[in-house]
Design a protein around this motif. Structure first.
Motif, short mmCIF file in Angstrom:
data_model
loop_
_atom_site.label_atom_id
_atom_site.label_comp_id
_atom_site.label_asym_id
_atom_site.label_seq_id
_atom_site.Cartn_x
_atom_site.Cartn_y
_atom_site.Cartn_z
N ILE A 215 1.60 6.41 -7.02
CA ILE A 215 0.43 6.99 -7.20
C ILE A 215 0.12 8.45 -7.02
O ILE A 215 0.47 9.62 -7.67
N SER A 216 0.83 8.56 -6.19
CA SER A 216 1.28 10.52 -5.28
C SER A 216 1.83 10.83 -6.20
O SER A 216 1.76 12.16 -6.89
N ASN B 60 -9.10 1.28 -2.07
CA ASN B 60 -9.18 2.22 -1.25
C ASN B 60 -10.14 2.98 -2.22
O ASN B 60 -10.39 4.01 -2.75
N LEU C 86 1.10 3.88 -2.86
CA LEU C 86 0.17 5.31 -2.77
C LEU C 86 1.65 6.16 -3.35
O LEU C 86 1.14 7.19 -3.95
N ARG C 87 3.25 5.63 -2.53
CA ARG C 87 4.11 6.62 -3.49
C ARG C 87 3.56 6.96 -5.13
O ARG C 87 3.85 7.87 -5.36
N MET D 204 -10.42 6.63 -2.26
CA MET D 204 -9.82 7.56 -2.41
C MET D 204 -10.83 9.35 -2.56
O MET D 204 -10.46 9.79 -4.06
N TYR E 3 -4.75 -0.74 -5.45
CA TYR E 3 -5.08 -0.18 -3.90
C TYR E 3 -6.62 1.08 -4.76
O TYR E 3 -7.02 1.20 -3.57
N GLN F 152 -10.45 12.56 1.71
CA GLN F 152 -9.38 11.60 2.81
C GLN F 152 -8.07 12.51 2.24
O GLN F 152 -7.10 12.45 2.68
N TRP F 153 -7.92 12.98 0.87
CA TRP F 153 -7.20 14.05 0.74
C TRP F 153 -7.19 15.41 1.25
O TRP F 153 -5.97 16.39 1.09
N ASN G 119 0.94 -1.28 -0.31
CA ASN G 119 0.30 0.15 0.43
C ASN G 119 0.61 1.08 0.16
O ASN G 119 0.75 2.12 -0.64
N ARG G 120 1.58 1.15 1.18
CA ARG G 120 3.01 2.59 0.92
C ARG G 120 3.10 1.87 -1.09
O ARG G 120 3.11 4.13 -1.21
#
Length: 143
Positions: free
Chosen positions: A46-47, A135, A43-44, A137, A131, A141-142, A39-40
């Motif tokens: 995706i970011s 999740n 997310l990295r 999204m 992910y 959440q952001w 997941n980390r």
């Protein structure tokens, strides 16, 4: 004598069950740790690779956007009754080779154009899809 034998057997069974339970617990913890790491990493990716165009922030002016927000993409792929594997297959297929035929968001193509192909390894694309499936999204959440 028979009582001692029964107590010994019960003790051995109890010890074996305890050992098995501990092994399962360790395996479960390893599975949870592995999922957290995935997941980390997802997310990295995706970011750094997705949020540039698909920011989940609601405050971004529509005219400044270069693509739909990521939670809207998830909503279009997440149809009722879809399995995780179907969702992942749809998302990965589009990310590997975006085409109008594969697109679930025809309005996004009209508004932003067809997304370009992402030069990501297949494993990373699968992590992104997993992910997104797991999740929500949403913008809450952001931002």
């Amino acid at each position: 004598m028979r009582k001692n034998l029964v107590i010994s057997i019960i003790s051995i069974v109890t010890i074996l069950l305890t050992i098995i339970a501990c092994d399962d617990s360790d395996a479960s913890q390893e599975t949870r740790d592995s999922k957290k790491n995935e997941n980390r990493k997802a997310l990295r990716i995706i970011s750094t690779s997705c949020f540039t165009c698909h920011s989940p922030e609601r405050e971004i002016d529509f005219k400044a956007r270069t693509g739909p927000p990521i939670y809207k993409i998830r909503q279009h792929y997440m149809r009722e009754g879809i399995t995780k594997e179907e969702f992942i297959a749809d998302v990965t297929s589009f990310l590997k080779e975006p085409t109008e035929e594969k697109a679930k968001m025809k309005g996004a193509i009209r508004n932003f154009g067809l997304m370009h192909r992402m030069p990501l390894p297949d494993d990373d694309i699968r992590l992104i899809a997993e992910y997104l499936y797991e999740n929500d999204m949403t913008a809450e959440q952001w931002g």
